[in-house]
Design a protein around this motif. Structure first.
Motif, short mmCIF file in Angstrom:
data_model
loop_
_atom_site.label_atom_id
_atom_site.label_comp_id
_atom_site.label_asym_id
_atom_site.label_seq_id
_atom_site.Cartn_x
_atom_site.Cartn_y
_atom_site.Cartn_z
N GLY A 195 52.12 34.24 40.62
CA GLY A 195 50.70 33.94 40.81
C GLY A 195 49.82 35.17 40.73
N LYS A 196 48.70 35.09 41.39
CA LYS A 196 47.70 36.15 41.33
C LYS A 196 47.74 37.05 42.56
N ILE A 197 47.25 38.26 42.38
CA ILE A 197 47.03 39.14 43.53
C ILE A 197 45.79 38.62 44.25
N PRO A 198 45.89 38.22 45.51
CA PRO A 198 44.74 37.58 46.19
C PRO A 198 43.63 38.59 46.49
N GLY A 199 42.43 38.08 46.48
CA GLY A 199 41.30 38.92 46.83
C GLY A 199 41.36 39.39 48.27
N GLY A 200 42.11 38.64 49.11
CA GLY A 200 42.25 39.02 50.51
C GLY A 200 42.97 40.34 50.71
N ILE A 201 43.45 40.96 49.63
CA ILE A 201 44.10 42.27 49.74
C ILE A 201 43.14 43.29 50.33
N GLU A 202 41.83 42.99 50.25
CA GLU A 202 40.83 43.92 50.80
C GLU A 202 40.96 44.07 52.31
N ASN A 203 41.65 43.11 52.97
CA ASN A 203 41.82 43.20 54.43
C ASN A 203 42.72 44.36 54.83
N LEU A 204 43.57 44.80 53.93
CA LEU A 204 44.54 45.85 54.26
C LEU A 204 43.91 47.22 54.01
N THR A 205 42.93 47.52 54.77
CA THR A 205 42.11 48.72 54.53
C THR A 205 42.85 50.02 54.82
N GLN A 206 43.99 49.94 55.53
CA GLN A 206 44.74 51.16 55.83
C GLN A 206 45.77 51.48 54.75
N LEU A 207 45.87 50.62 53.74
CA LEU A 207 46.91 50.82 52.72
C LEU A 207 46.75 52.15 52.00
N GLU A 208 47.86 52.88 51.95
CA GLU A 208 47.93 54.10 51.18
C GLU A 208 48.83 53.93 49.96
N ASN A 209 49.81 53.04 50.09
CA ASN A 209 50.75 52.80 49.00
C ASN A 209 50.88 51.29 48.79
N LEU A 210 50.63 50.82 47.56
CA LEU A 210 50.74 49.41 47.22
C LEU A 210 51.56 49.31 45.94
N GLU A 211 52.76 48.71 46.03
CA GLU A 211 53.65 48.58 44.87
C GLU A 211 54.05 47.12 44.70
N LEU A 212 53.60 46.54 43.58
CA LEU A 212 53.82 45.13 43.29
C LEU A 212 54.44 44.96 41.90
N SER A 213 55.13 45.96 41.39
CA SER A 213 55.64 45.95 40.02
C SER A 213 56.84 45.02 39.86
N ASP A 214 57.19 44.79 38.60
CA ASP A 214 58.39 44.00 38.26
C ASP A 214 58.40 42.64 38.93
N ASN A 215 57.27 41.96 38.90
CA ASN A 215 57.19 40.59 39.40
C ASN A 215 56.68 39.69 38.28
N GLN A 216 56.18 38.51 38.66
CA GLN A 216 55.60 37.61 37.66
C GLN A 216 54.13 37.37 37.96
N LEU A 217 53.45 38.43 38.33
CA LEU A 217 52.03 38.32 38.65
C LEU A 217 51.20 38.12 37.38
N SER A 218 50.16 37.34 37.50
CA SER A 218 49.29 37.05 36.36
C SER A 218 47.84 37.16 36.80
N GLY A 219 46.95 36.82 35.90
CA GLY A 219 45.53 36.92 36.23
C GLY A 219 45.05 38.36 36.23
N GLU A 220 43.84 38.55 36.75
CA GLU A 220 43.22 39.87 36.74
C GLU A 220 43.53 40.64 38.01
N ILE A 221 43.40 41.96 37.92
CA ILE A 221 43.43 42.79 39.12
C ILE A 221 42.18 42.44 39.92
N PRO A 222 42.30 42.01 41.18
CA PRO A 222 41.12 41.51 41.90
C PRO A 222 40.08 42.61 42.12
#
Length: 966
Positions: A195-222
């Protein structure tokens, strides 16, 4: 009263003796580990003095830290969680297995849990009671099934969450993670997220490292991702993301590493011009267009830039890489113009300069002539010109120079002899001139020299065969003159020689016949004279072109085959014996020879009478023998792919029951011994009895075929005949008739790996021998997948199709046959069920459109055979179970994986065997996307090399290893 209180507390508090017993129990569970870490774990010591154990102020166990200790076994979570003060449990990067039990929920004080990089199995249990967890690492730990995402809601203290590289069931991006507001590290790479990367990713404001590679993600980068201002690493490569880089992405000014390669992203890169802290940028294999922002040239930390295979235009910023310790640039396969930036190796750290297939102009800047760190220089297929800076030829670490298809001029300088690491020199299609320096023979690592279509002149260096690794030497379409060095016969590794269209003169060296590996020889369109050396008959050639020279005399009979006929044209002085369509060989003593010829004709006429009578007798006998022969007596047509020392009659006469040695996926196999003692293996493809479609079922496959005389079949066999690899069986020729087809291969005397592991012909094999077979077979498959013009998918990889020569080196055999047959039928070969039960990849259950990853699965099964000594299907595995299921079940059992290793493998080598089993497990992942490529498999196997390299010795006990050397 106070004393009573203390007594009650004592009754319900863990004693130090209890904790000692718990740790000693843990040690006993891991006693098979090859480690000394437990030497201090004795009853004589305090638990606080145990290696890897940390106590709190009360002397109770607070931490167990045993990462990377080569631990093997099953963790007793039920007892470990009896350590009621335990806050940290770190068993990462070991070889632990079994399942993660519900007993883990009793570790309620745990703050850190690291079980990553192990071999656990089964599902991850409910985690909701571990409310104090701030660090959870289950990365690459072997867990599968449905992950309990819901339980993460309660783990509100989590800051570090790493669950990637596990074959979990597919699921959309888990919304529960979006509630973990303390997360600074989120690793979900290769964890079946859809599926898609949810727009709710904005809630994780402390994120320094985000790795979502090698999956079946589609759609746009939010768009909301631009609010993660603390991000220093963002990796989303190898998904199916679309659209443009979000507006405002430039606000992520803390970003150091950004990798969105291998997606379907488009648009320009303008949003990235503000990311001046970038050190690594990978956007290759997308559809980006527009120009590379000039601001990149001012990025003072940028050291890695990979933008290849996009649609980028304009120039590369000229100041790029001039600030930091720049490492590499790859902007190949775009539409870039302008000049090469001059300062990317300013600090002497650059390793790769890859600009191929663009429209660059100008020359190679002089600054690169001193770039001693450079390992790859590839600027082919551009419009570059000028003289190559002389220092480049001698760079000590350069392994490839590829300047093909430009307009470079000047000469190769004598200092090329100092290029001790240079393996590939590609200069074709340029304007280079002058003599090839004799010092090129000092560049001892050279494997391939391609100088075609230039203006080189002068002699071929006489000592060029000091290059013992030289495999290919292409000097065609130049102005080389003089004679071909007789020393060419010492080029023992040469398989391809092309000296065509030069000014070479003199005779063809007899020493050509001494080249054991030569496969292709083209010396056409020169000024060569004299006769064709008979020694060429010793070669096993697929191409021989001697046309357009001044050669005279007879063509050696063994070279007079249809495949080489055009290669003799344009030599008026050549003659071919017994060929009505070519100039025939005549003696100069005309009259006397004419009399002799008349006598011979009379003699032949007399003999014919006898032969006719004999023929009638033989016909009667042959009709009787045909009742037992699998071949009908028809006219045969032989197509050769190498120089042959046999005729089709020698082969067809040997196809009889007493020579039968086995049965393959599409026919019977016979051993043929020629008159000269050479042994061959001949496969008789099961015939098609009509032009109507007919099915044949074998133990290997369901193969559908029509007549094998189709042009498609001939073309496919020709493709397979061009395969040249030491670990792929050699195909010498095909012999066809109206109703049969024979394929003639080299004969491998030690049979198949299946025979040596599982049948009455099995032998005892040491681990080094098994390992060498695994690596060799992997390299053969790697070549089929990655080294051919188009990938060859074997589709029936199994131990019976891995043959062993007299030195126990493996050959991949019987490859692509189902594909060949189906191609003859005109259908889509990927829709034919092919393979052998026990080796077939699970995706056959839902699609026939298989690819190279199906071969990887089958090869993983072969690795399991080598490690365990078991067949893919055995009764002890249980009903409807195979070796893959069995190994998986052993991971969950108390016996442990160490008991899976073949008992005949010595104890000190079981750890090495276990490392290969880890690779086999990766190869047999249920999801094809989670399996490595064969190129990666070879790399992993080479990294798993046994500690001692040995020679192979055969004795009465079987195949073992000897003459060890460190």
């Amino acid at each position: 009263m106070f004393l009573l209180f203390l007594l009650i507390v004592g009754l319900f508090s863990p004693s130090k003796s209890d904790e000692l017993q718990i740790l000693l129990d843990l040690k006993s569970q891991l006693e098979k580990s090859n480690t000394s870490v437990f030497s201090s774990w004795t009853s004589r010591n305090s638990v606080c003095n145990f290696t890897g154990v940390v106590c709190n102020s009360n002397g109770l166990v607070k931490e167990i830290n045993l990462p990377q200790q080569q631990l093997v076994g099953v963790l007793p979570f039920h007892s470990i969680c009896g350590l009621q003060s335990l806050e940290r449990m770190d068993f990462g990067k070991n070889s632990l297995h079994g399942i993660l039990t519900d007993d883990l929920k009793n570790c309620t004080r745990l703050q850190v849990l690291d079980l990553g990089c192990n071999f656990f199995s089964g599902e991850v249990p409910e985690l909701s009671l571990l409310r104090n967890l701030s660090f959870l690492n289950l990365n690459n730990s072997g867990f599968s099934g449905k992950f309990p995402w819901k339980s993460l809601e309660n783990l509100t203290k989590l800051g570090f969450l790493s669950l990637g590289d596990n074959p979990f069931d597919s699921s959309p991006f888990p919304e529960e993670i979006l509630k973990l507001h303390r997360l600074f590290w989120l690793y979900l790479t290769n964890s079946s997220i859809t599926g898609k990367i949810p727009g709710g990713i904005e809630n994780l404001t402390q994120l320094e490292n985000l790795e979502l590679s090698d999956n079946q993600l589609s759609g746009e980068i939010p768009l909301e991702i631009v609010k993660l201002k603390k991000l220093w690493q963002l990796e989303v490569y190898n998904n199916s993301l679309t659209g443009k880089i979000p507006v405002g992405f430039g606000n992520l000014t803390s970003l150091v590493n950004f990798d969105a390669s291998q997606n379907r992203l488009e648009g320009d890169l303008s949003e990235l011009r503000f990311l001046n802290n970038l050190a690594s940028l990978h956007l290759f294999e997308n559809q980006f267009s527009g120009e590379i922002p000039q601001e990149f040239g001012d990025f003072k930390n940028l050291v890695k830039l990979s933008l290849y295979t996009n649609k980028l235009t304009g120039s590369v910023p000229q100041k790029i890489g001039s600030w930091a310790d720049f490492n590499y640039i790859d902007v190949s396969e775009n539409f870039l113009t302008g000049q090469i930036p001059p300062d990317m190796c300013k600090n002497g750290k650059m390793t790769d300069l890859l600009l191929l297939q663009n429209k660059f102009t100008g020359n190679i800047p002089d600054s690169y002539s001193n770039c001693k760190s450079l390992t790859r220089l590839r600027v082919n297929n551009n419009s570059l010109s000028g003289v190559v800076p002389s220092g480049i030829w001698s760079l000590p670490n350069l392994s490839i120079i590829d300047l093909t298809t430009n307009q470079f001029e000047g000469s190769v300088t004598v200092d090329i002899g100092n290029a001790k690491s240079l393996a590939q020199l590609f200069l074709s299609d340029n304007l280079f001139s002058g003599e090839l320096p004799y010092t090129i023979s000092h560049a001892s690592s050279l494997v391939s020299i391609q100088l075609s279509s230039n203006r080189f002149s002068g002699p071929i260096p006489s000592d060029i065969c000091r290059l013992k690794k030289l495999n290919s030497l292409n000097l065609n379409e130049n102005m080389f003159s003089g004679s071909i060095p007789d020393s060419i016969g010492s080029c023992v590794s040469l398989s391809n020689i092309n000296f065509a269209q030069n000014l070479l003169s003199g005779e063809i060296p007899d020493s050509f016949g001494s080249l054991p590996s030569l496969n292709s020889l083209n010396i056409s369109t020169n000024r060569l004279s004299g006769e064709i050396p008979v020694s060429l008959s010793h070669l096993k050639l697929s191409l021989l072109d001697l046309s357009n020279n001044y050669l005279v005399g007879p063509v050696p009979d063994s070279l007079n085959i249809p495949a080489f006929r055009d290669g003799f044209a344009g030599n008026p002085g050549l003659c071919i014996r017994n060929d009505e369509n070519s100039q025939r060989c005549l003696s100069s003593s005309g009259k006397s020879h004419h009399i002799v010829r008349k006598f011979l004709w009379c003699f032949v006429a007399a003999i014919l009478v006898l032969l006719i009578s004999l023929a009638y007798y033989l016909i009667v006998k042959l009709k009787q023998s045909n009742l037992e022969s699998p071949l009908k007596q028809n006219s045969w047509r032989m197509k050769s792919f190498r120089v042959l020392s046999f005729t089709e009659r020698e082969i067809t006469d040997a196809i009889k029951p007493e020579n039968f040695i086995g049965r393959g996926g599409s026919g019977n196999v016979y051993k043929v011994v020629l008159a000269n003692g050479k042994e061959l293996a001949v496969k008789h493809i099961w015939p098609s009895k009509s032009t109507d479609q007919k099915s044949y079922r074998s133990s290997s496959a369901m193969i559908t075929s029509r007549t094998f005389r189709s042009r498609e079949y001939e073309a496919e066999v020709a493709t397979l005949s061009a395969v040249r690899h030491v670990n792929v069986v050699k195909l010498y020729s095909s012999i066809t008739s109206e109703d049969s087809n024979l394929l003639v291969y080299e004969y491998l005397p030690n049979g198949s790996l299946w025979d040596r592991l599982h049948t009455c012909h099995k032998i005892k094999m040491g681990w080094e021998v098994r390992y060498a077979i695994a690596v060799g077979a992997a390299k053969g498959l790697e070549y089929l997948h990655h080294g051919c013009d188009r990938p060859v998918v074997h589709r029936d990889v199994k131990s019976s199709n891995i043959l062993l020569d007299e030195e126990w080196k493996p050959r991949i055999a019987d490859f692509g046959l189902a594909k060949i047959v189906q191609a003859a039928d005109g259908g889509d070969w990927t829709h034919v069920i092919a393979g052998t039960h026990g080796y077939i990849a699970p995706e056959y259950g839902y699609t026939y459109k298989v690819n190279e990853k199906s071969d990887v699965y089958s090869f993983g099964v072969v690795l399991m055979e080598l490690v365990t000594g078991n067949k893919p299907i055995e009764a002890k595995f249980g009903e409807n179970k195979d070796i893959v299921n069995w190994v998986s079940s052993k991971m969950r059992s108390e016996e442990g994986l160490v008991d899976v290793v073949d008992s005949t493998i010595s104890e000190d080598q079981k750890a090495d065997a276990f490392n290969v089993l880890r690779i086999a497990i990766r190869c047999t992942a249920r999801n094809p996307a989670h399996r490595p490529s064969m190129r990666m498999v070879v790399q992993m196997l080479e990294e798993a090399e046994p500690c001692l390299l040995t020679n192979i010795v055969v004795d009465k006990e079987g195949v073992r290893s000897a003459n060890s050397k460190a």
